[in-house]
Design a protein around this motif. Sequence first.
Motif, PDB file in Angstrom:
ATOM      1  N   GLU A  40       0.854  -1.187   0.000  1.00  0.00           N
ATOM      2  CA  GLU A  40       0.000   0.000   0.000  1.00  0.00           C
ATOM      3  C   GLU A  40       0.889   1.237   0.000  1.00  0.00           C
ATOM      4  O   GLU A  40       1.179   1.808   1.055  1.00  0.00           O
ATOM      5  CB  GLU A  40      -0.923  -0.018   1.219  1.00  0.00           C
ATOM      6  CG  GLU A  40      -1.868  -1.217   1.267  1.00  0.00           C
ATOM      7  CD  GLU A  40      -2.799  -1.155   2.448  1.00  0.00           C
ATOM      8  OE1 GLU A  40      -2.957  -0.046   3.005  1.00  0.00           O
ATOM      9  OE2 GLU A  40      -3.361  -2.199   2.826  1.00  0.00           O
ATOM     10  N   PRO A  41       1.343   1.697  -1.176  1.00  0.00           N
ATOM     11  CA  PRO A  41       2.239   2.852  -1.246  1.00  0.00           C
ATOM     12  C   PRO A  41       1.465   4.140  -1.524  1.00  0.00           C
ATOM     13  O   PRO A  41       0.233   4.153  -1.651  1.00  0.00           O
ATOM     14  CB  PRO A  41       3.126   2.488  -2.432  1.00  0.00           C
ATOM     15  CG  PRO A  41       2.200   1.740  -3.349  1.00  0.00           C
ATOM     16  CD  PRO A  41       1.200   1.038  -2.475  1.00  0.00           C
ATOM     17  N   ASP A  42       2.231   5.244  -1.628  1.00  0.00           N
ATOM     18  CA  ASP A  42       1.636   6.492  -2.108  1.00  0.00           C
ATOM     19  C   ASP A  42       1.509   6.455  -3.629  1.00  0.00           C
ATOM     20  O   ASP A  42       0.544   6.965  -4.189  1.00  0.00           O
ATOM     21  CB  ASP A  42       2.494   7.684  -1.691  1.00  0.00           C
ATOM     22  CG  ASP A  42       2.377   7.960  -0.202  1.00  0.00           C
ATOM     23  OD1 ASP A  42       1.454   7.397   0.424  1.00  0.00           O
ATOM     24  OD2 ASP A  42       3.212   8.694   0.343  1.00  0.00           O
ATOM     25  N   SER A  43       2.496   5.855  -4.285  1.00  0.00           N
ATOM     26  CA  SER A  43       2.461   5.713  -5.739  1.00  0.00           C
ATOM     27  C   SER A  43       3.361   4.559  -6.126  1.00  0.00           C
ATOM     28  O   SER A  43       4.267   4.177  -5.377  1.00  0.00           O
ATOM     29  CB  SER A  43       2.911   7.003  -6.430  1.00  0.00           C
ATOM     30  OG  SER A  43       4.234   7.349  -6.019  1.00  0.00           O
ATOM     31  N   ILE A  44       3.120   4.033  -7.354  1.00  0.00           N
ATOM     32  CA  ILE A  44       3.876   2.875  -7.806  1.00  0.00           C
ATOM     33  C   ILE A  44       3.996   2.930  -9.319  1.00  0.00           C
ATOM     34  O   ILE A  44       3.110   3.425 -10.033  1.00  0.00           O
ATOM     35  CB  ILE A  44       3.188   1.561  -7.371  1.00  0.00           C
ATOM     36  CG1 ILE A  44       4.042   0.361  -7.738  1.00  0.00           C
ATOM     37  CG2 ILE A  44       1.796   1.435  -7.953  1.00  0.00           C
ATOM     38  CD1 ILE A  44       3.525  -0.944  -7.168  1.00  0.00           C
ATOM     39  N   ARG A  45       5.135   2.416  -9.805  1.00  0.00           N
ATOM     40  CA  ARG A  45       5.396   2.309 -11.253  1.00  0.00           C
ATOM     41  C   ARG A  45       5.825   0.875 -11.520  1.00  0.00           C
ATOM     42  O   ARG A  45       6.798   0.392 -10.932  1.00  0.00           O
ATOM     43  CB  ARG A  45       6.477   3.299 -11.656  1.00  0.00           C
ATOM     44  CG  ARG A  45       6.834   3.261 -13.132  1.00  0.00           C
ATOM     45  CD  ARG A  45       7.927   4.271 -13.414  1.00  0.00           C
ATOM     46  NE  ARG A  45       8.426   4.145 -14.787  1.00  0.00           N
ATOM     47  CZ  ARG A  45       9.468   4.815 -15.255  1.00  0.00           C
ATOM     48  NH1 ARG A  45      10.136   5.661 -14.449  1.00  0.00           N
ATOM     49  NH2 ARG A  45       9.858   4.657 -16.500  1.00  0.00           N
TER      50      ARG A  45
END
Length: 917
Positions: A167-172
């Motif tokens: 559960e991150p703030d954003s992911i690539r």
Amino acid sequence: MAVQKPSHTFTKIHLKALRTNHYQILFALSFTVFMNTFCFSQDIPKTKPSIDPRPVSDSVKVVIDSTSTLPINERFQDSIKIDTTKSESFLEGQVKYTATDYVSINQRQQKIYLYNNAEVYYNDLQITAGIIVIDYEKNEIYAGRIKDTLGEYSQRPVFTQGQDVIEPDSIRFNFDTKRALVWNSKTEQQGGTIIAEKTKKENDSVYFISRGRYTTAEDLEDPEYYFLIRKGKVVPGKKVVTGLTNMFIYDVPTPIGLPFGFFPLTNKRTSGVIIPSFGEDTANDRGYFLQNGGYYFAINDYVDLAVLGDYYTNGSYGLRLQSNYALRYKFRGTLNFRYENLINSERGFPDFSKSSIYNIRWSHNQDSKSNPNSRFSASVNLGSSRYYQESINQLNASNFLNNTLSSSISYSKTLPGEPQVNMSLTATHSQNTNTEIINMTLPTFQGSVGRIFPFAPRTGSKKGLIQNINLQYNVRGENRIQTTDSLFFKKEMFEDARAGFQHNIPVSTNFKLLKYLSLSASTSYREVWTFNTIERRFDQESQTLITTDKKGFDSFRTYNFGTSLGTTIYGMFNFGNDKKIQAIRHVMRPSISYNISPAFDQYYDTYEVIDADGTTVEDVEYTRFEGSIFGIPGNTYGSSIGLSVSNTIEAKVRDRDTTATEPKKVMIFNNLNFSTSYNIAADSLKWSPVRVTGGTQLFNNKMSVNFGATLDPYALDNNNNKINKFNIDNGGSLFRLTSANLTFNYSLNSKSFERDDRDDGAIQESINSGGRADDLFGKPQDFADSRFMDQRGDDKEDETPSDLFSHKIPWSMRFAYAVNYSNTRRQNEIASHSLMFSGDIDLTRRWTFGFSSGYDFKNKGITYTQLRFERDLLSWRMNFSWIPFSSRSSWNFFIGIKGNILRDLKYDKRRQRDRRL
């Protein structure tokens, strides 16, 4: 991987910028085929959203129409040939995506934008976020948060792949390389959470993190503690390997750290080192120590083993083996062995002493579904009589105050049929820790044949005297051993063993007499086989009695007869429905019985007592079966009448609840019994004392009250000996009160007497060790097993206190009162008189106070007392127990992390009790 055919799951689309131009229709068809070639598909939402009114230049807004289910190639009549060949950049599976607000497809950038509650599914990968961007040229996906109307970020991405959840703030994420870059991720790993500023996902099984925080706290936004990992490698489900790491408490660094760290992660039990605790024993001069350190062996899925040890600098040491085993739907059990070699003071000093103590515990339970006709069980608690008094690595108050250790191992077998046959083989052990005398049966065999009705009809119910005649057969064989603590497990303990068998054949019948009376008659035949008899003779020269034990088979037989007549009388006293007490119901069961037993003089012999002059003083009668374990045959004729009356009294009262339609039943007496007997064959003292017993429940059945008394009709002489004269004829009352007893138990708590918040684990440990099923004598504290120290914190209700601090204070109390009166020989004294009490109070949501104590009214002193304090520190627990006075005065302090993976991160300090000389 085989090439997957393009999916045609796109539904009907509306192109906002599309005109009725033929070229534009061909453009839409070409674009649709291009997208299907990449195997993208969308789920159909339940409702039809409105078309986004914003202008479109080179972007196409795709809006789902839930009313359409036809494939795209059927809505356009043009025939289009689809190329099913797969290029190197094509995806290996079908991608499904959906969003609440809109899905925007940008041809020029070759990207798809999903906004608000966006979801993407690809093979075993699932991503949900506020916004998701799919780059189908690079085969990459980006997921992030969105701002709400208040300007705050919401809809944090959730990245799921297999069993791993991030559960991150954003992911690539790249579909081809399976690599990902994650910012501010939160990953749960085996009861703990890793919060990392930046994470690089190398593949499905390896993550590299930078400035990560590992914690077991529930509040991940503001954890009360964490380990800061500067650089680390995470293998999900296996391990976490870190560089320099140290503990932070509320973002304040501490010196607790390591140059490198290894945190094992596993979904199953694994072997590993158990870190010991250290300290100093100043009370008994044992010096510094390491306690409860060792190794845990995860042998397999069914058995484990923990080997723990202690060492003191004065040479004392301890060893403990603890094993758990289980086979689902078959059985489960635990096995514990403890040994301590204790040295006090220093060699050469006058107070120097050395002792060895041990204890063996075994509990085995068979699943009831395993075999309904065969069962094996074990409950063993044996060892040194002074173990619970002298052990320095546990404090079991209930066992310290209990003087008996007991064990039982049994196997039973049932042979179904008509009649049913039951057999059992049992080994028992009973040990008095004060006298150090041990009684054992190795083994006890019992067999029985079910009740047989030889004259019963094949169909229908049994009626009358003849048809109700029934008989049984029971056999019991024992090998009894009595020994002492010093001879236990030595060959000398078997030298005085006694063995024998007892056979019983009872025959009985019952029938109705005069419609309301129940008459029963019975006879019993008993035969005893023994292998130990005695012979007595009086030696004239030494003027002593000589008893010789004899080995060999011998037997005797006895029989008796009995009959009883009883009935049940119901009485109802109505006072009217308008009264508070509407009615009283009385059930009385009187009974009269007659028993007769012959005298078996043939089994008795005599010896002569001769003085020094050769004169016979007297002839003494004895039986050679005095060494039998099943008693001796009677040599006196018995004929007696028994009288008894049992009563149950209850009342119907008007319910305080005005909505109740029925009166409330209140039990006045659960039982009120009177019994006595008259011996026809006796020459004197024919009447036996009247025994009175009773019991009731008070305060909504929260208080249990039991009482008893013995009333003797005969008087005493001047030497306080009973004489054959009624007490009333001797100037006294009708009966003489010779003994009485009263006990009550009362429990209450703050939740309307609904439940009791005692710790079940500690109480069960007390029961397994032979102690009480309550905490009136204190709660066990086993320092080698931290299960009993983690008692209450995790079960508290998750309540948020209000700003005005309107908070409940849960509490519970338990009382036990007992008084015994004795007046057999005019001593007129209170034999014992005590009150025991214990309780728990939650002072706040996190603070708990408990106590166990009592008062001895006869000896005018406070009994064994224990005070307990516990603080729930969220991810930590802290407790302090204190025995303020008595010969076992001591205290213990503990603080540690609750999580299993970091359970060894703890600090405990205790003061040992003073050594007893």
